[in-house]
Design an enzyme around this catalytic site. Structure first.
Site, PDB file in Angstrom:
ATOM      1  N   HIS A  89      -2.159  10.003  -0.174  1.00 52.39           N
ATOM      2  CA  HIS A  89      -2.318   8.630  -0.655  1.00 52.39           C
ATOM      3  C   HIS A  89      -2.404   8.592  -2.175  1.00 52.39           C
ATOM      4  O   HIS A  89      -1.781   7.746  -2.823  1.00 52.39           O
ATOM      5  CB  HIS A  89      -3.569   8.021  -0.042  1.00 52.39           C
TER       6      HIS A  89
ATOM      7  N   ASP B   7       3.652 -14.248  12.135  1.00 55.98           N
ATOM      8  CA  ASP B   7       2.317 -14.677  11.723  1.00 55.98           C
ATOM      9  C   ASP B   7       1.361 -13.491  11.703  1.00 55.98           C
ATOM     10  O   ASP B   7       0.866 -13.066  12.749  1.00 55.98           O
ATOM     11  CB  ASP B   7       1.822 -15.756  12.689  1.00 55.98           C
TER      12      ASP B   7
ATOM     13  N   LYS C 214      -7.832  -0.436  11.205  1.00 58.83           N
ATOM     14  CA  LYS C 214      -7.144  -0.885   9.993  1.00 58.83           C
ATOM     15  C   LYS C 214      -5.908  -0.033   9.755  1.00 58.83           C
ATOM     16  O   LYS C 214      -4.860  -0.523   9.335  1.00 58.83           O
ATOM     17  CB  LYS C 214      -8.101  -0.802   8.803  1.00 58.83           C
TER      18      LYS C 214
ATOM     19  N   GLU D  52       0.824  -1.211   0.000  1.00 60.02           N
ATOM     20  CA  GLU D  52       0.000   0.000   0.000  1.00 60.02           C
ATOM     21  C   GLU D  52       0.856   1.259   0.000  1.00 60.02           C
ATOM     22  O   GLU D  52       1.704   1.452   0.884  1.00 60.02           O
ATOM     23  CB  GLU D  52      -0.932   0.015   1.217  1.00 60.02           C
TER      24      GLU D  52
END
Length: 424
Positions: free
Chosen positions: A376, A277, A261, A83
């Protein structure tokens, strides 16, 4: 040699120059980062040993976040993510935190749980007491499965028994609490649970079924806090708006999901880079976001201190390790751990949590000021421009037009590129 994470202008260097600069800043040999070349990273043979039916490997961009000071020590932090803006945002937030001393972190002991489910128990309440009475026997039996863990100071710390009411009946569920030291711990606690399950069933006078760890690692917590200077953030109004934005995430699960998030954008990038993990950490974090007295809420908290600065805090379950798993098999993960310079799982978890807080602050600040799209989209525009075939010389021109036109789309990029080439 001390690590210096305050590196400016890194984004303007070529990859080879950037790598050399990072190596110097991290005080590692440049040759140790050669495995970051795709052709020198994870081989097909290694992949074949890691998973079944292997047919290849997947490349993920790996960058380095700068400016981080955690507990008075500088870190250059490897982050694996697809991202755009994640690494730049974390670095910028760390730069702001650096003004007031960086991040302060703390950690609980590395305790993981295994659960053993017992069915068909006639007297569950009394069975619970029988199991608690057998605590010492069960601990000794479990510890015998992993003498190496005991040599490193780990092992079973306690036994707890829960009664879980379900539509099918009441289950007796024994929890084995294990100090796993520098391991993530899944293999250790699963082996112990399977080894003692038979005896647990005998004592409870029922049939055992599930024997596995819980990824709700609520006894293995990392905490990070930082003071973000009001002027560096943009002034008192920005501080107030960040507090309001964060308050919505605490009160509204729809906002909390996206808020969290953003935290995990930073957390998972470091977890992945170090071969840990990601699913376990993600599951633990979101289960922790289910508040004890209310539903799903924010993992972080922001408030204003008496000096008018912004104070941020984050608490996360952090089941990561440096022993076993992909961390010891994947050559890129090994290089990432060496670059990071951590020596214990506790230190790794604390750094990861600091990155999560930095990422969160950067996202909420952007939302409270210019909006998330500006930064972004400028990075996303690069991906779009490359996709339509822009050359390195054409790239900045196409990106600038896409951002200016507020149309970061492939069809518009093709149109701009055609105009640049005189084809329109």
């Amino acid at each position: 040699m001390a690590v210096n994470s305050r590196l400016s202008g890194v984004k303007d260097l070529s990859i080879s120059e950037r790598r050399a600069r990072i190596a110097r800043g991290a005080a590692v040999e440049p040759e140790s980062l050669e495995v970051l070349d795709p052709e020198r990273g994870l081989t097909l043979e290694q992949a074949d040993h890691m998973v079944e039916n292997a047919i290849g490997v997947l490349g993920v961009p790996l960058g380095v976040a700068t400016n981080f000071t955690v507990n008075g020590r500088d870190y250059l932090i490897p982050m694996a993510t697809e991202e755009p803006s994640v690494i730049a945002a974390a670095s910028n937030a760390a730069r702001i935190a650096r003004v007031t001393g960086g991040f302060t972190t703390s950690t609980t002991e590395p305790l993981m749980r295994a659960q053993i489910q017992v069915l068909d128990v006639a007297d569950p309440h009394t069975a619970r007491l029988r199991l608690l009475e057998a605590r010492e026997e069960l601990i000794a039996l479990a510890d015998a499965q992993d003498p190496q863990l005991l040599r490193f100071g780990g092992g079973v710390r306690d036994v707890d028994v829960h009664l879980v009411d379900a539509p099918a009946g009441t289950y007796v569920v024994l929890h084995l609490i294990v100090d796993v030291r520098d391991a993530m711990g899944a293999n250790a606690v699963n082996t112990m649970a399977e080894a003692i399950a038979g005896r647990v069933g005998e004592i409870a006078r029922g049939r055992t079924l599930l024997r596995i760890l819980s990824n709700k690692a609520d006894l293995r917590l990392c905490r990070a806090r930082a003071v973000f200077d009001a002027e560096a953030l943009g002034g008192p109004e920005v501080v107030d708006d960040i507090v309001h934005a964060a308050a919505l995430a605490e009160a509204d699960p729809y906002r909390a999901a996206t808020h969290n998030k953003g935290i995990m954008n930073g957390v998972i990038a470091v977890v992945l880079a170090t071969g840990n993990d990601t699913r376990a950490v993600e599951a633990g974090a979101h289960s922790h976001a289910i508040g004890r007295y209310r539903g799903y809420t924010s993992l972080s908290h922001f408030e204003k201190d008496s000096d008018g600065n912004l104070v941020g805090a984050l608490e996360l379950p952090m089941a990561v390790g440096l022993v076993g798993g992909a961390t010891k098999v994947h050559p890129v993960a090994q290089a990432a751990v060496a670059l990071l310079g951590v020596t214990t799982a506790r230190e790794l978890g604390e750094v990861i949590t600091a990155v999560g807080l930095a990422q969160n602050l950067a996202a909420v600040r952007a939302l409270a000021t210019e909006g998330i799209q500006r930064g972004h989209m400028s990075l996303h525009a690069r991906n779009v421009a490359v996709t339509v075939g822009a050359t390195p010389d054409e790239l900045p021109l196409v990106v600038a037009r896409l951002v200016t036109d507020r149309a970061v789309r492939a069809d518009h990029a093709e149109k701009v590129l055609a105009e640049l080439r005189g084809e329109g």
